[in-house]
Enzyme design. Structure first.
Site, PDB file in Angstrom:
ATOM      1  N   TYR A  70       0.842  -1.191   0.000  1.00  0.00           N
ATOM      2  CA  TYR A  70       0.000   0.000   0.000  1.00  0.00           C
ATOM      3  C   TYR A  70       0.876   1.239   0.000  1.00  0.00           C
ATOM      4  CZ  TYR A  70       1.126   1.328   4.754  1.00  0.00           C
ATOM      5  OH  TYR A  70       1.795   1.761   5.860  1.00  0.00           O
ATOM      6  N   GLU A  73      -0.770   8.884   0.302  1.00  0.00           N
ATOM      7  CA  GLU A  73      -0.248  10.121  -0.261  1.00  0.00           C
ATOM      8  C   GLU A  73      -1.122  11.294   0.146  1.00  0.00           C
ATOM      9  OE1 GLU A  73      -0.204   9.760  -4.538  1.00  0.00           O
ATOM     10  OE2 GLU A  73      -2.334   9.375  -4.631  1.00  0.00           O
ATOM     11  N   LYS A  85      -1.566  18.284 -10.863  1.00  0.00           N
ATOM     12  CA  LYS A  85      -1.847  17.767  -9.521  1.00  0.00           C
ATOM     13  C   LYS A  85      -0.567  17.129  -9.011  1.00  0.00           C
ATOM     14  CE  LYS A  85      -4.969  14.450  -7.287  1.00  0.00           C
ATOM     15  NZ  LYS A  85      -6.106  13.566  -7.635  1.00  0.00           N
TER      16      LYS A  85
END
Length: 160
Positions: A70, A73, A85
């Site tokens: 995993y 962020e 972005k």
């Protein structure tokens, strides 16, 4: 040691449409809906899709493995004018390999009225002693995401 990897992915949809998906929460929701077995599951832990939003991506298991990894962020930049972005890894993923800083930048660049380019970049900082882990840095999952999302938008454009 610092570095960057980048890849441009052409997509057959207008830049404005692609940005509408990429800019906030919709990208994670769409990935979760159309490609969880390829790209993973996305959860939003905090925020509304703007700067400060925290997302967790749980990767699908690698072949021969029972579980995936995993990463978490934090959205650090959402620039509607330039369609950029940026996120910074705060846990898991490359951070678990020992990277000090990992930034992901997604930029939607207009080619013409019906197509765009998704420029996916990863910038990183890692201790020189860990130079061997740099070979693990890849934008391939981001490229795959752009291709899948672009294909989905192209096929479903009349219903959007």
């Amino acid at each position: 040691m610092q570095g960057q990897v980048s890849k441009d992915t052409p997509v057959g949809v207008p830049a404005a449409l692609m940005w509408d998906v990429y800019r906030g929460l919709e990208l994670g929701r769409l990935v979760d809906k159309i490609a969880p077995d390829v790209l993973g599951r996305v959860e939003f832990l905090e925020g509304d899709g703007g700067v400060g939003t925290i997302a967790k991506l749980t990767f699908p298991p690698a072949p021969g493995s029972s579980e995936g990894g995993y990463m978490m962020e934090r959205f650090t930049k959402v620039d509607d004018e330039n369609r950029v972005k940026e996120t910074e890894l705060i846990e898991g993923g490359y951070k678990a390999l020992g990277f000090d800083v990992v930034r992901i930048r997604l930029e939607i660049i207009e080619k013409d009225s019906e197509s765009c380019i998704v420029r996916s970049s990863i910038e990183y900082e890692v201790d020189d002693k860990l130079a061997d882990v740099v070979s693990h840095v890849s934008v391939k999952p981001l490229e795959t995401m752009a291709e899948i999302v672009g294909k989905h938008l192209t096929q479903n454009r009349s219903t959007l």
